[in-house]
Write a protein that holds these residues in place. Structure first.
Motif, PDB file in Angstrom:
ATOM      1  N   UNK A  89      23.518 -20.644  65.554  1.00 12.87           N
ATOM      2  CA  UNK A  89      22.262 -20.877  64.823  1.00 12.87           C
ATOM      3  C   UNK A  89      21.798 -19.638  64.064  1.00 12.87           C
ATOM      4  N   UNK A  90      22.568 -18.549  64.145  1.00 12.63           N
ATOM      5  CA  UNK A  90      22.210 -17.331  63.424  1.00 12.63           C
ATOM      6  C   UNK A  90      21.017 -16.602  63.989  1.00 12.63           C
ATOM      7  N   UNK A  91      20.806 -16.717  65.295  1.00 10.01           N
ATOM      8  CA  UNK A  91      19.646 -16.091  65.930  1.00 10.01           C
ATOM      9  C   UNK A  91      20.081 -14.845  66.697  1.00 10.01           C
ATOM     10  N   UNK A  92      19.620 -13.664  66.286  1.00  8.08           N
ATOM     11  CA  UNK A  92      20.018 -12.449  66.998  1.00  8.08           C
ATOM     12  C   UNK A  92      19.383 -12.306  68.365  1.00  8.08           C
ATOM     13  N   UNK A  93      18.244 -12.965  68.566  1.00 12.51           N
ATOM     14  CA  UNK A  93      17.504 -12.791  69.810  1.00 12.51           C
ATOM     15  C   UNK A  93      16.581 -13.983  70.017  1.00 12.51           C
ATOM     16  N   UNK A  94      16.321 -14.310  71.272  1.00 14.18           N
ATOM     17  CA  UNK A  94      15.386 -15.397  71.591  1.00 14.18           C
ATOM     18  C   UNK A  94      14.802 -15.163  72.965  1.00 14.18           C
ATOM     19  N   UNK A  95      13.655 -15.756  73.211  1.00 11.92           N
ATOM     20  CA  UNK A  95      13.122 -15.853  74.567  1.00 11.92           C
ATOM     21  C   UNK A  95      13.846 -16.998  75.264  1.00 11.92           C
ATOM     22  N   UNK A  96      14.112 -16.840  76.549  1.00 14.92           N
ATOM     23  CA  UNK A  96      14.770 -17.885  77.325  1.00 14.92           C
ATOM     24  C   UNK A  96      13.824 -18.409  78.389  1.00 14.92           C
ATOM     25  N   UNK A  97      13.750 -19.731  78.484  1.00 11.36           N
ATOM     26  CA  UNK A  97      12.974 -20.399  79.526  1.00 11.36           C
ATOM     27  C   UNK A  97      13.928 -21.326  80.258  1.00 11.36           C
ATOM     28  N   UNK A  98      14.179 -21.043  81.536  1.00 13.11           N
ATOM     29  CA  UNK A  98      15.099 -21.874  82.301  1.00 13.11           C
ATOM     30  C   UNK A  98      14.437 -22.454  83.523  1.00 13.11           C
ATOM     31  N   UNK A  99      14.841 -23.678  83.874  1.00 13.47           N
ATOM     32  CA  UNK A  99      14.305 -24.350  85.053  1.00 13.47           C
ATOM     33  C   UNK A  99      15.409 -24.567  86.074  1.00 13.47           C
ATOM     34  N   UNK A 100      15.205 -24.152  87.323  1.00 13.75           N
ATOM     35  CA  UNK A 100      16.125 -24.404  88.422  1.00 13.75           C
ATOM     36  C   UNK A 100      17.500 -23.810  88.103  1.00 13.75           C
ATOM     37  N   UNK A 121      20.899 -19.615  84.873  1.00 20.24           N
ATOM     38  CA  UNK A 121      21.623 -19.369  83.622  1.00 20.24           C
ATOM     39  C   UNK A 121      20.852 -18.400  82.738  1.00 20.24           C
ATOM     40  N   UNK A 122      19.558 -18.625  82.593  1.00 22.82           N
ATOM     41  CA  UNK A 122      18.733 -17.768  81.748  1.00 22.82           C
ATOM     42  C   UNK A 122      18.715 -16.340  82.275  1.00 22.82           C
ATOM     43  N   UNK A 123      18.561 -16.178  83.580  1.00 25.56           N
ATOM     44  CA  UNK A 123      18.519 -14.838  84.170  1.00 25.56           C
ATOM     45  C   UNK A 123      19.861 -14.138  84.023  1.00 25.56           C
ATOM     46  N   UNK A 124      20.945 -14.860  84.252  1.00 20.46           N
ATOM     47  CA  UNK A 124      22.263 -14.251  84.095  1.00 20.46           C
ATOM     48  C   UNK A 124      22.504 -13.851  82.637  1.00 20.46           C
ATOM     49  N   UNK A 125      22.076 -14.680  81.718  1.00 21.66           N
ATOM     50  CA  UNK A 125      22.227 -14.349  80.297  1.00 21.66           C
ATOM     51  C   UNK A 125      21.425 -13.102  79.954  1.00 21.66           C
ATOM     52  N   UNK A 126      20.207 -13.010  80.470  1.00 22.41           N
ATOM     53  CA  UNK A 126      19.364 -11.848  80.195  1.00 22.41           C
ATOM     54  C   UNK A 126      19.958 -10.572  80.771  1.00 22.41           C
ATOM     55  N   UNK A 127      20.569 -10.659  81.947  1.00 26.00           N
ATOM     56  CA  UNK A 127      21.193  -9.485  82.555  1.00 26.00           C
ATOM     57  C   UNK A 127      22.486  -9.104  81.845  1.00 26.00           C
ATOM     58  N   UNK A 128      23.245 -10.099  81.385  1.00 26.39           N
ATOM     59  CA  UNK A 128      24.545  -9.844  80.770  1.00 26.39           C
ATOM     60  C   UNK A 128      24.447  -9.486  79.295  1.00 26.39           C
ATOM     61  N   UNK A 129      23.414  -9.978  78.615  1.00 25.51           N
ATOM     62  CA  UNK A 129      23.263  -9.785  77.170  1.00 25.51           C
ATOM     63  C   UNK A 129      21.820  -9.379  76.857  1.00 25.51           C
ATOM     64  N   UNK A 130      21.360  -8.242  77.367  1.00 19.24           N
ATOM     65  CA  UNK A 130      19.937  -7.888  77.253  1.00 19.24           C
ATOM     66  C   UNK A 130      19.442  -7.758  75.822  1.00 19.24           C
ATOM     67  N   UNK A 131      20.302  -7.374  74.889  1.00 19.77           N
ATOM     68  CA  UNK A 131      19.863  -7.227  73.509  1.00 19.77           C
ATOM     69  C   UNK A 131      19.564  -8.568  72.849  1.00 19.77           C
ATOM     70  N   UNK A 132      20.051  -9.659  73.443  1.00 21.16           N
ATOM     71  CA  UNK A 132      19.876 -10.975  72.836  1.00 21.16           C
ATOM     72  C   UNK A 132      18.668 -11.729  73.391  1.00 21.16           C
ATOM     73  N   UNK A 133      18.013 -11.168  74.414  1.00 19.72           N
ATOM     74  CA  UNK A 133      16.927 -11.885  75.093  1.00 19.72           C
ATOM     75  C   UNK A 133      15.648 -11.055  75.008  1.00 19.72           C
ATOM     76  N   UNK A 134      14.620 -11.610  74.377  1.00 25.16           N
ATOM     77  CA  UNK A 134      13.358 -10.881  74.206  1.00 25.16           C
ATOM     78  C   UNK A 134      12.442 -11.014  75.417  1.00 25.16           C
ATOM     79  N   UNK A 135      12.423 -12.196  76.022  1.00 24.75           N
ATOM     80  CA  UNK A 135      11.596 -12.467  77.194  1.00 24.75           C
ATOM     81  C   UNK A 135      12.311 -13.494  78.054  1.00 24.75           C
ATOM     82  N   UNK A 136      11.994 -13.493  79.328  1.00 23.11           N
ATOM     83  CA  UNK A 136      12.624 -14.410  80.262  1.00 23.11           C
ATOM     84  C   UNK A 136      11.557 -15.125  81.073  1.00 23.11           C
ATOM     85  N   UNK A 137      11.681 -16.448  81.173  1.00 22.85           N
ATOM     86  CA  UNK A 137      10.886 -17.231  82.111  1.00 22.85           C
ATOM     87  C   UNK A 137      11.858 -17.962  83.027  1.00 22.85           C
ATOM     88  N   UNK A 138      11.824 -17.650  84.312  1.00 17.92           N
ATOM     89  CA  UNK A 138      12.649 -18.316  85.317  1.00 17.92           C
ATOM     90  C   UNK A 138      11.749 -19.226  86.133  1.00 17.92           C
TER      91      UNK A 138
END
Length: 289
Positions: free
Chosen positions: A96-107, A112-129
């Motif tokens: 989608x051509x998005x360099x960064x996004x906030x991630x909101x994951x449920x259960x 998945x969201x937390x692992x993505x944020x830890x593995x690719x920190x430059x791509x995640x602006x904020x995290x909601x678990x």
């Protein structure tokens, strides 16, 4: 409750595990503004986020994805890891051509969201678990692994009724009948093999971040329900304590599917967290798909 309407479903090509497995990720997209990716739990699909899509789209570019093995997305590998699911998130952002996004994951989506944020920190602006699992107590660990084993023994369909009972009660309260029907429909139409592979990973990944959560680089909200014994307030508080910019929030008188059953309260918390000013955040150029 009126049947929700959704923006058009689309698909984006992605590669999992270093390109060894290729396919498509299904998603819904609407709104404009800073991007937010919504990641559902096991057995659900992007449409489960209908109340959040409607609320967030006023100020955000909202992308609700189908996890691998769900909705319109490719199956994960038989020996899937959280890396495969994170690859799907990053692959979707790339497509989608998005360099960064906030991630909101449920259960499971929170894992998945937390692992993505830890593995690719430059791509995640904020995290909601939301309703995340973390270092389950032994009794809870045994129960969830027994449910995973039952999937292998009895098949997927036998798990639907007890899952709905855990989430909504039996009988379902009258005021929750319509939203419970949305979850039930998702469970009854999910790919059985996608569900099995994903649930097993969910059942065995609660300690995935025990040694790394202290490295989480972005603001994070760990948000759960007062009456969610499997994604308990204690778990969210522990995660918030370990994350450098973490905070915990507990929604009173709610259970695991709180995004459906308490949408106004959940949406207010999400909007407040996502709209906080981020001083000094560098503006990134779009990625060319």
């Amino acid at each position: 409750m009126a049947e929700p309407s959704f923006p058009g479903r689309a698909r984006a090509p992605v590669a999992l595990r270093g390109g060894a497995l290729r396919g498509e990720i299904g998603y819904l997209r609407t709104g404009s503004g800073s991007p937010v990716v919504l990641i559902h739990g096991v057995g659900m699909n992007a449409e489960i986020w209908a109340p959040q899509i409607a609320a967030l789209a006023a100020h955000h570019d909202v992308i609700a994805m189908d996890m691998p093995g769900h909705g319109g997305s490719l199956l994960p590998p038989a020996d899937a890891t959280l890396d495969d699911y994170a690859d799907a998130v990053i692959g979707l952002l790339d497509a989608l051509g998005l360099p960064q996004a906030a991630l909101v994951g449920h259960s499971m989506g929170a894992l998945v969201a937390t692992h993505t944020a830890l593995s690719h920190p430059a791509r995640v602006s904020r995290l909601v678990a939301m309703n995340a699992v973390y270092c389950r107590p032994e009794a809870v660990k045994i129960a969830v692994r027994e449910r995973a084993a039952e999937l292998e023994e009895k098949g997927f369909s036998a798990s639907i009724a007890p899952t709905m009972e855990r989430w909504f009660g039996d009988p379902v309260p009258a005021h929750l009948v319509d939203v419970a029907a949305i979850a039930s429909r998702a469970l009854r139409t999910v790919d059985a093999e996608g569900y099995r592979r994903t649930y097993w990973l969910f059942a065995t990944s609660d300690e995935a971040f025990a040694d790394t959560l202290h490295t989480l680089a972005m603001p994070a909200l760990f948000y759960t329900a007062e009456f969610d014994p499997n994604s308990s307030p204690a778990m969210s508080r522990q995660m918030a304590e370990r994350a450098p910019q973490g905070r915990a929030e507990v929604l009173a008188d709610a259970r695991h599917m709180m995004a459906l059953t308490h949408p106004d309260a959940v949406n207010a918390s999400l909007i407040a967290f996502l709209n906080e000013a981020d001083a000094g955040v560098q503006k990134l150029e779009p990625i060319k798909p």
